[in-house]
Design a protein around this motif. Structure first.
Motif, PDB file in Angstrom:
ATOM      1  N   THR A 291       0.826  -1.200   0.000  1.00 16.60           N
ATOM      2  CA  THR A 291       0.000   0.000   0.000  1.00 16.60           C
ATOM      3  C   THR A 291       0.864   1.254   0.000  1.00 16.60           C
ATOM      4  OG1 THR A 291      -1.680  -1.191   1.269  1.00 16.60           O
ATOM      5  CG2 THR A 291      -1.906   1.196   1.141  1.00 16.60           C
ATOM      6  N   LYS A 292       1.970   1.212   0.721  1.00 21.01           N
ATOM      7  CA  LYS A 292       2.859   2.375   0.786  1.00 21.01           C
ATOM      8  C   LYS A 292       3.426   2.735  -0.577  1.00 21.01           C
ATOM      9  CE  LYS A 292       4.395   1.512   5.537  1.00 21.01           C
ATOM     10  NZ  LYS A 292       5.537   1.136   6.397  1.00 21.01           N
ATOM     11  N   GLN A 293       3.500   1.759  -1.478  1.00 21.59           N
ATOM     12  CA  GLN A 293       4.055   2.003  -2.808  1.00 21.59           C
ATOM     13  C   GLN A 293       3.024   2.562  -3.783  1.00 21.59           C
ATOM     14  OE1 GLN A 293       7.351   1.701  -3.105  1.00 21.59           O
ATOM     15  NE2 GLN A 293       7.249   1.058  -0.949  1.00 21.59           N
ATOM     16  N   ASN A 294       1.766   2.577  -3.383  1.00 25.41           N
ATOM     17  CA  ASN A 294       0.708   3.095  -4.265  1.00 25.41           C
ATOM     18  C   ASN A 294       0.922   4.584  -4.497  1.00 25.41           C
ATOM     19  OD1 ASN A 294      -1.763   4.044  -5.381  1.00 25.41           O
ATOM     20  ND2 ASN A 294      -2.894   2.380  -4.440  1.00 25.41           N
ATOM     21  N   PRO A 295       1.056   5.009  -5.769  1.00 26.96           N
ATOM     22  CA  PRO A 295       1.298   6.429  -6.072  1.00 26.96           C
ATOM     23  C   PRO A 295       0.229   7.367  -5.507  1.00 26.96           C
ATOM     24  CG  PRO A 295       1.629   5.068  -8.017  1.00 26.96           C
ATOM     25  CD  PRO A 295       1.020   4.174  -6.982  1.00 26.96           C
ATOM     26  N   VAL A 296      -0.986   6.866  -5.331  1.00 27.60           N
ATOM     27  CA  VAL A 296      -2.070   7.697  -4.802  1.00 27.60           C
ATOM     28  C   VAL A 296      -1.751   8.199  -3.400  1.00 27.60           C
ATOM     29  CG1 VAL A 296      -4.505   7.701  -4.100  1.00 27.60           C
ATOM     30  CG2 VAL A 296      -3.813   6.510  -6.180  1.00 27.60           C
TER      31      VAL A 296
END
Length: 212
Positions: free
Chosen positions: A193-198
């Protein structure tokens, strides 16, 4: 205007309650210091007890409304929680005097008013718990964490801000809110989740990197 008179009475009572305590202040003092009349006071408040309730209700209703809006306006639990935390932290700047009186004088709330405040606080806790539960179910938040413990930790940590936050402090309330968001989401989100650009703008190191 009627609303201006009501606000004038509230602002005056906040100053007096903070200085002398709820039982150390009379309606006559509030009327005299605010430059209003008893008729004006009792037009807006049935009693000094109701005035104390309104002071409590202001900021609790604000954070509850902000949380409800965050939930209906966002798809991702991470975004919902980020908005909830931001509004929760900024309330200590918007309603600092109200909150000080709340913690100082809450024991003097009449039972009928205390029950309303308790229910709104419970509703707020439930909203936060529901968002955390949703985040776990959708795989955004770490599944091994306890919803209740994480929820109460967030509430307790942010609530304690009233003890140390100062408007003229080193950090603005917006900067403090961003730090809370960064700290909480780093602890709560899964690695994926931390890697999600959003969600990248919620982390302070990404902001620093993009600004250099």
């Amino acid at each position: 205007m009627v609303t201006e008179l009501k606000e004038q009475i509230i602002e005056t009572s906040l100053i007096l309650f903070e200085k002398y305590g709820f039982h150390g202040v009379s309606v006559n003092q509030i009327v005299q210091v605010s430059g209003t009349s008893k008729g004006g006071f009792y037009h807006h408040f049935q009693s000094k007890d109701e005035l104390l309730f309104v002071i409590h209700d202001y900021f609790i209703s604000y954070v509850l409304t902000q949380a409800e809006e965050a939930i209906v306006s966002s798809i991702f639990p991470t975004v919902k929680l980020q908005k909830i935390i931001k509004s929760f932290v900024t309330v200590f700047d918007l309603y600092k005097a109200h909150i000080s009186v709340f913690y100082q004088e809450s024991t003097y709330l009449k039972p009928k008013y205390e029950e309303i405040i308790k229910q709104k606080r419970q509703n707020y806790r439930d909203l936060i718990f529901d968002v955390i539960q949703e985040g776990i179910e959708l795989g955004e938040f770490r599944p091994e964490l306890s919803v209740d413990i994480i929820g109460m930790s967030i509430i307790g940590m942010v609530n304690w801000s009233y003890k140390w936050y100062k408007k003229d402090g080193e950090k603005s309330i917006e900067e403090i809110a961003d730090m809370y968001v960064d700290f909480i989401l780093h602890s709560l989100l899964t690695g994926k989740t931390k890697q999600n650009p959003v969600f990248q703008p919620y982390f302070l190191h990404n902001r620093l990197s993009s600004s250099t």
